[in-house]
Motif scaffolding. Structure first.
Motif, PDB file in Angstrom:
ATOM      1  N   ALA B 448       5.052  -1.514  -1.134  1.00 52.08           N
ATOM      2  CA  ALA B 448       4.112  -0.705  -1.917  1.00 52.08           C
ATOM      3  C   ALA B 448       3.894  -1.348  -3.295  1.00 52.08           C
ATOM      4  N   GLY B 449       4.985  -1.803  -3.896  1.00 50.61           N
ATOM      5  CA  GLY B 449       4.889  -2.422  -5.211  1.00 50.61           C
ATOM      6  C   GLY B 449       3.992  -3.652  -5.197  1.00 50.61           C
ATOM      7  N   GLU B 452       0.384  -2.769  -4.830  1.00 49.10           N
ATOM      8  CA  GLU B 452      -0.087  -2.269  -6.125  1.00 49.10           C
ATOM      9  C   GLU B 452      -0.427  -3.421  -7.072  1.00 49.10           C
ATOM     10  N   LEU B 453       0.328  -4.493  -6.957  1.00 51.32           N
ATOM     11  CA  LEU B 453       0.049  -5.665  -7.808  1.00 51.32           C
ATOM     12  C   LEU B 453      -1.134  -6.473  -7.275  1.00 51.32           C
ATOM     13  N   LYS B 519       4.892  -8.565 -12.197  1.00 52.20           N
ATOM     14  CA  LYS B 519       3.621  -8.096 -12.764  1.00 52.20           C
ATOM     15  C   LYS B 519       3.286  -8.892 -14.028  1.00 52.20           C
TER      16      LYS B 519
END
Lengths: 529, 529
Positions: B448-449, B452-453, B519
């Motif tokens: 998920a992370g 998202e990036l 990120k």
């Protein structure tokens, strides 16, 4: 298949049962001309003296069986005949001599000579390998690899022309012992006396087991081996640094990795003969070719012979103290070998796993730019089952090459076993000294006992083996096992036919009983050989 | 050698420092025409996409350096340039693209084009491999193998004409990470976030360590593996018997032994791509040649492509769940592969070391006459360091062949480690279930992370890896390590350039922090690539 014929087969060999002689001959043609046949024969031509057992087996098997069927009276042939036939067909007089000395069947030889038009039996037959012109297009078109059921040792694939006839698989039964693996796991019987096993019967230092109790690591270790173990090992070798070592799954993996790392297709590796039975295998597995120097009187290296063969080789292997002879090489010879190999730029692979088990002097560590020392915790610290060995070399390039290969082929050596090995090195010097004393007593007893029995053998100066001469050693090993409940190893497995290896890694009371049984055997069965 | 030039070299690569351009060109000619050069280039022509790192390295190095010296202004070239030049010279557009996308030095390309008369840069150059007519008799007469000092990875031997010029060895320094071994032993820093390691961070079942406390064996075990462990394993596989198993030093040795046992010189082995980085190496070590099938959308096997390449191969390798993609193959595809390989008579080597770490369904065990299942205690029971894996196959001949080979190359697997493995299997099912739950949570968080990036990646369904797309992955891995204190693995090591492998075998708090750093990297450095 009639049990009478089955009895004549060699356990661990691949057989094809063929219905008629002419089919058998056709098969031989197809085999010789096929891709597989060429491969096998090509391998044989470079390896046949002595070929790895499987190579001998496959050739023997094919021709042996063809031959057996070609005789109307189908005598029962034993493994010695097979060996002789193999020698005859490949023009290899060494095998011929070994086999025929036992078989002594001149009619058989005459028939073979005629059958294969091989010239006179016993003469070298350089033409046998020549590519035959037989057209096998029809066979090749429909060829298929079929595996042939095997006994206990390695299976070999054969080219087979399916269109010719159906293949019948036969069961194998024989009293001939196929190889050392047959005996593994045997020997704890109270009745059985095992002179077979090449491992200490006395336990490792208590330090090793104590260490295991508190071990908590579980992650990958360094491929090269634990830093603390290599640091400790470096203290044992003058001028060594931790980065000169690679910890391996025993000396076996060490030698295998060295061979694979230095391998050059077709490169020659000079091995001692008699040899530890894995040497020719690992050389062949690596794509190289074994060559041999024969140990001379007393089990010593004949330097002149050695120096004659060494040029042109890629590496030489020294094994002192030796398995299976127990002999230790002279320091002056080792120094000459160092100088020679340095001059020729050859690798010296020095298998020193018995370095701490020498009775009369300290071990001499071979030196040189391309010396690769192989050692192990198995013998010194009685840790065979844990599998911790190592390579020591100051050749940084070779070490890095071995580490890279090990990264892909097995990764780190078991971390708990390395932890034990380090702990074992903390044992007092008396641990090894006590063991050496025990080995020496046993050596003295067995050596004296064998001389008394009239056997001819070299006096072992290290390790825990003796290798007396005993004619027809395969039969001796089989008879001793089946009739006298004694495990011994056939010298042929070590490149020394007509010798039998006795390990004295067993209690003196058992050695005594073993000598008693051996005496009985020599006085009865053996007299009839 | 000036440090400015040294900085441009690739760690782990062999270099020759040559005094002038013309000497360098002469050297290239000698190399291309020499036995060794032919070997290297021949290997490249069959393996170059992707070549084992060493092959890329050796070629890159030679030409790279030649090129660097041929430019009067000697720009600092980075590894990407080397890759591009390699691609150019071998007419391999894949390498060219990868390298040039980064280098973007058109003047450099123009010069190269002219210098090597290779046609237009970026076009395939089929003539490059053609045997050149340059007469190198004078060189061959005096040739000698000289080893070249190397950095951290495998050294490579080169043909060298001694008569031409003295060889100068240079030190190597570079920021480019040469391979996974660079990171081994790193990651216990509190500051460092390691997404590198492919091993569980959670400990083995307590049963395993408890067993170790009372272990007392020390002798050789059966080469095939302890009877009790094999008996217990047989319960896990329907229709299996203890004799169908061989216990090995981890799955690595299992695969190596299988390759060596089935090896036929030049035989092709079909590997998935992306692949576990050792696969191409062990195939090559065994004398066979790797071929590849590319995993399609979602990391799934494209059966049509697979079925197209499989005929003509000797074996195919399936790795589900996959390292490095984490993807799991569809059961219907696996069944089609079973049928196809059965029809074609191919071995299926099924590396199922992550079989117990699948999130959505049970593992599907591949069936068939020539299926060889490879498995391990490393991942399921977190026992990487102990090195216990196994081969399971109902092909009796293959099993016997593997045992015979293991007898010579490493003997039994460490007996204490086998004892632990057996004990680990006594752990309740909840041990594995609990672990799978933890892996799934981490997977969800990291996946998920990354979405998202804005990263593009396949959803992993098993194992503990993700493999997002990241252009210029070598530089990404280097920057993440040196500037962001994060360990990641370059997809290029797994045959997936422009991807980076993240293992989620680390705590969620570290995963969170890792995502935060990632990120930042994507928002700054990466934008400038």
């Amino acid at each position: 298949m009639a049990s009478r014929t089955a009895e004549s087969l060699v356990a661990g060999t691949s057989y094809l049962l063929l219905p008629t002689t002419s089919v058998a001959v056709d098969f031989a043609d197809v085999f010789v001309d096929s891709a597989c046949g060429k491969d096998v024969l090509k391998d044989c031509s470079v390896k046949y003296e002595p070929a790895p057992r499987t190579m001998i087996a496959i050739n023997s098997a094919v021709y042996f069986f063809i031959y057996a069927k070609s005789l109307p009276k189908a005598e029962i042939l034993n493994a010695c005949d097979a060996t002789a036939i193999h020698g005859l067909l490949l023009g290899n007089t060494r095998f011929l001599k070994t086999g025929l000395a036992l078989a002594r069947r001149s009619s058989l030889r005459r028939r073979l000579t005629k059958f294969y038009r091989c010239g006179t039996v016993g003469e070298s037959n350089p033409n046998f390998h020549r590519k035959q012109s037989w057209d096998y297009t029809h066979a090749a078109r429909r060829h298929k690899w079929i595996s042939v059921r095997t006994g206990v040792t390695v299976p070999v694939k054969m080219f087979w022309c399916q269109s010719m006839l159906p293949m019948v698989q036969c069961d194998i039964m024989s009293k001939l012992i196929p190889g050392p693996s047959f005996f593994i796991g045997k020997g704890d019987d109270t009745d059985l006396i095992s002179f077979g096993s090449g491992q200490p019967d006395l336990p490792p230092p208590p330090e090793a087991f104590n260490a295991l109790k508190k071990y908590k690591g579980f992650k990958y270790g360094l491929i090269q081996g634990e830093e603390n173990l290599r640091t400790r090992l470096a203290e044992e070798y003058p001028g060594a640094k931790p980065e000169h070592f690679v910890i391996t799954n025993g000396a076996s993996e060490a030698i295998d990795l060295v061979m694979r790392s230095i391998s050059k297709q077709g490169g020659k590796v000079l091995l001692p003969r008699p040899y530890y039975y894995s040497y020719p295998h690992v050389v062949s597995y690596s794509g190289m070719v074994p060559e041999y120097y024969d140990l001379a009187e007393g089990g010593k290296i004949d330097y002149a012979q050695f120096a004659d063969i060494a040029p042109g080789c890629r590496a030489v292997l020294i094994n002192s103290p030796s398995n299976p002879t127990g002999t230790v090489q002279e320091i002056k010879t080792l120094k000459k070998i160092e100088a020679l190999c340095d001059r020729l730029g050859l690798y010296i692979i020095s298998d020193e796993v018995y370095k701490d088990l020498i009775y009369d002097r300290k071990n001499y560590l071979l030196h040189g730019k391309h010396v690769v020392t192989v050692n192990s915790f198995s013998k010194t610290f009685a840790m065979c089952g844990f599998r911790v060995g190592y390579v020591y070399s100051q050749d940084a390039e070779l070490v890095s090459s071995i580490v890279e290969m090990k990264n892909h082929t097995s990764m780190n050596t078991s971390v708990a076993a390395q932890f034990m090995a380090l702990a074992a090195m903390r044992a007092p010097a008396s641990y090894v000294e006590k063991h050496v004393k025990i080995w020496k007593e046993r050596r003295d007893m067995l050596y004296a006992g064998m001389l008394e029995l009239g056997l001819e053998l070299w006096k072992p100066e290290g390790a825990f083996y003796v290798l007396p001469k005993l004619k027809n050693s395969g039969r001796v090993v089989s008879d001793l096992y089946y009739k006298y409940r004694m495990i011994t190893y056939d010298g042929a497995w070590f490149g020394a036919p007509d010798h039998v290896r006795f390990s004295y890694a067993l209690d003196v009371s058992k050695i005594k009983e073993g000598l008693r049984r051996l005496k009985k055997f020599l006085d009865t069965e053996y007299k009839k050989y």
